[in-house]
Write a protein that holds these residues in place. Structure first.
Motif, PDB file in Angstrom:
ATOM      1  N   LEU A 284       2.171  10.304  -9.830  1.00  0.00           N
ATOM      2  CA  LEU A 284       2.108   9.392  -8.689  1.00  0.00           C
ATOM      3  C   LEU A 284       0.726   9.349  -8.052  1.00  0.00           C
ATOM      4  N   ARG A 285      -0.011  10.435  -8.138  1.00  0.00           N
ATOM      5  CA  ARG A 285      -1.376  10.415  -7.605  1.00  0.00           C
ATOM      6  C   ARG A 285      -2.190   9.314  -8.287  1.00  0.00           C
ATOM      7  N   GLU A 286      -1.993   9.158  -9.607  1.00  0.00           N
ATOM      8  CA  GLU A 286      -2.686   8.114 -10.360  1.00  0.00           C
ATOM      9  C   GLU A 286      -2.085   6.748 -10.058  1.00  0.00           C
ATOM     10  N   VAL A 287      -0.764   6.707  -9.858  1.00  0.00           N
ATOM     11  CA  VAL A 287      -0.112   5.449  -9.496  1.00  0.00           C
ATOM     12  C   VAL A 287      -0.682   4.925  -8.179  1.00  0.00           C
ATOM     13  N   PHE A 288      -0.861   5.830  -7.208  1.00  0.00           N
ATOM     14  CA  PHE A 288      -1.428   5.420  -5.924  1.00  0.00           C
ATOM     15  C   PHE A 288      -2.822   4.829  -6.107  1.00  0.00           C
ATOM     16  N   ARG A 289      -3.620   5.459  -6.961  1.00  0.00           N
ATOM     17  CA  ARG A 289      -4.990   4.973  -7.189  1.00  0.00           C
ATOM     18  C   ARG A 289      -4.977   3.552  -7.745  1.00  0.00           C
ATOM     19  N   VAL A 290      -4.080   3.288  -8.690  1.00  0.00           N
ATOM     20  CA  VAL A 290      -3.988   1.948  -9.286  1.00  0.00           C
ATOM     21  C   VAL A 290      -3.495   0.929  -8.260  1.00  0.00           C
ATOM     22  N   LEU A 291      -2.492   1.296  -7.477  1.00  0.00           N
ATOM     23  CA  LEU A 291      -1.971   0.395  -6.455  1.00  0.00           C
ATOM     24  C   LEU A 291      -3.023   0.094  -5.390  1.00  0.00           C
ATOM     25  N   ASN A 292      -3.767   1.116  -4.991  1.00  0.00           N
ATOM     26  CA  ASN A 292      -4.813   0.913  -3.980  1.00  0.00           C
ATOM     27  C   ASN A 292      -5.851  -0.095  -4.452  1.00  0.00           C
ATOM     28  N   LYS A 293      -6.237   0.025  -5.697  1.00  0.00           N
ATOM     29  CA  LYS A 293      -7.245  -0.882  -6.259  1.00  0.00           C
ATOM     30  C   LYS A 293      -6.689  -2.285  -6.418  1.00  0.00           C
ATOM     31  N   SER A 294      -5.435  -2.394  -6.813  1.00  0.00           N
ATOM     32  CA  SER A 294      -4.836  -3.711  -7.068  1.00  0.00           C
ATOM     33  C   SER A 294      -4.570  -4.483  -5.784  1.00  0.00           C
ATOM     34  N   PHE A 295      -4.189  -3.771  -4.707  1.00  0.00           N
ATOM     35  CA  PHE A 295      -3.763  -4.455  -3.488  1.00  0.00           C
ATOM     36  C   PHE A 295      -4.717  -4.274  -2.303  1.00  0.00           C
ATOM     37  N   ASN A 296      -5.851  -3.609  -2.512  1.00  0.00           N
ATOM     38  CA  ASN A 296      -6.818  -3.383  -1.431  1.00  0.00           C
ATOM     39  C   ASN A 296      -6.189  -2.671  -0.237  1.00  0.00           C
ATOM     40  N   VAL A 297      -5.469  -1.574  -0.531  1.00  0.00           N
ATOM     41  CA  VAL A 297      -4.825  -0.783   0.520  1.00  0.00           C
ATOM     42  C   VAL A 297      -5.173   0.689   0.316  1.00  0.00           C
ATOM     43  N   ASN A 298      -4.599   1.531   1.159  1.00  0.00           N
ATOM     44  CA  ASN A 298      -4.813   2.974   1.042  1.00  0.00           C
ATOM     45  C   ASN A 298      -3.453   3.667   1.101  1.00  0.00           C
ATOM     46  N   ILE A 299      -2.922   4.006  -0.069  1.00  0.00           N
ATOM     47  CA  ILE A 299      -1.641   4.712  -0.170  1.00  0.00           C
ATOM     48  C   ILE A 299      -1.929   6.181  -0.454  1.00  0.00           C
TER      49      ILE A 299
END
Length: 348
Positions: A284-299
């Motif tokens: 999930l740490r890597e999932v968060f990194r991908v989501l942050n980059k894709s959606f311009n957020v900070n999870i």
């Protein structure tokens, strides 16, 4: 009843050809009804503005309905148009009285026609974004500390909701029934598209950001739009602005100005743009990194049991709040949102 204005003056007003002095006369006539007994002047400012917006919206709707039924020709002769304008000026006081009586029984920020046995009021008092599916299939994601008021089911000829706070809309297409959102005295109208509205009562501005489709935004009672520079258009409330994808409208409450920006600078709009992602036993740490980059957020999460957990999932054509709802249900987690910051916590 107030003295009627000259038909020629009202005719010029509806045609949009009044000069500044004539516009001032129209507005003075309009606001003079506040001196009558039992008028809107006893209401708070926010309710007065809503009242004016609803009154003019209903007048315009009645004119459109009459044209569609051939009661008033779409291109009437000059004499017929005068009769219509005389009628409008004569019944304005009656309309005000009727709408005022109905408004007194209506919740603040809710169009009078929405007061119904089937009225629904949803307030998000939690820390996460909540999704609602309306009777026409439209989907609304309501942010924390926000309230959506709507009728279930919608009326046959219109779909009207009221918003206080922030929400993202995916409106089902229906060209016979426009979808209107009332936020204070700002009216956003669409037929089928996706967009975000941010209209907290404490804020000095109301913002409408478009992701897909077209959206019209207006405020009742003013003149024509003016181009201020290459990146923005200052619009009067009456004509409003038309927004395309990645454009926004900003209504400044203190100055009563509606501005169109040709680009959305707030990066948090990225969370509402759909994308397709898949993960195969990914931490999930890597999932968060991908989501942050894709959606311009900070999870993020301070819980290591979450960070080291693995995820196998296919997110096809989904926005970020939908993905987070899936994570909540499959991983037994919750999250807190603050702007574009999302913090995940374990519920176990």
């Amino acid at each position: 009843m107030k003295k009627n204005l000259p038909a020629e003056l009202l005719e010029k007003y509806f045609a949009g050809t009044c000069d500044e002095q004539e516009m001032a006369m129209i507005h003075a006539w309009y606001t003079s009804f506040q001196d009558a007994p039992d008028d809107v002047s006893i209401l708070p400012e926010a309710e007065q503005q809503l009242f004016k917006a609803v009154m003019w919206e209903n007048i315009k709707s009645n004119i459109d309905a009459a044209e569609n039924k051939n009661i008033v020709p779409i291109k009437p002769k000059r004499s017929n148009l005068k009769q219509v304008i005389y009628w409008l000026s004569g019944v304005a006081a009656v309309l005000i009285a009727v709408f005022f009586v109905r408004l007194k029984t209506s919740p603040v920020g809710v169009p009078p026609k929405m007061v119904d046995d089937q009225q629904q009021v949803f307030t998000n008092t939690g820390n996460t974004i909540k999704e609602l599916i309306l009777s026409d299939g439209s989907r609304v994601w309501v942010s924390p500390n926000s309230t959506l008021t709507y009728i279930k089911p919608f009326e046959k000829l219109s779909r009207k909701v009221s918003l206080s706070g922030e929400a993202f809309f995916e409106v089902t297409k229906d060209h016979k029934r426009p979808f209107s959102i009332y936020t204070g005295n700002v009216i956003t109208k669409v037929w089928g598209t996706s967009f975000r509205i941010r209209a907290y009562a404490a804020d000095k501005t109301t913002k409408v950001d478009v992701v897909t489709g077209k959206v019209s935004v207006s405020v009742a009672g003013k003149g024509t739009a003016q181009v201020s520079n290459t990146n923005a258009v200052i619009a009067s409330a009456g004509n409003g602005v038309m927004l395309l994808p990645n454009q926004e409208a900003v209504y400044d409450k203190p100055t009563d100005n509606l501005k169109k920006n040709l680009e959305i600078k707030d990066v948090s709009i990225g969370m509402w743009r759909k994308t397709s992602l898949s993960f195969n036993n990914t931490p999930l740490r890597e999932v968060f990194r991908v989501l942050n980059k894709s959606f311009n957020v900070n999870i993020s999460s301070v819980d290591e049991s979450i960070n080291t957990d693995n995820l196998k999932a296919d997110f096809t054509d989904e926005n970020l709040p939908t993905i987070l709802e899936i994570l909540k249900k499959t991983l037994n987690v919750s999250y807190r949102v603050n702007g574009n910051q999302f913090v995940l916590e374990s519920t176990q």
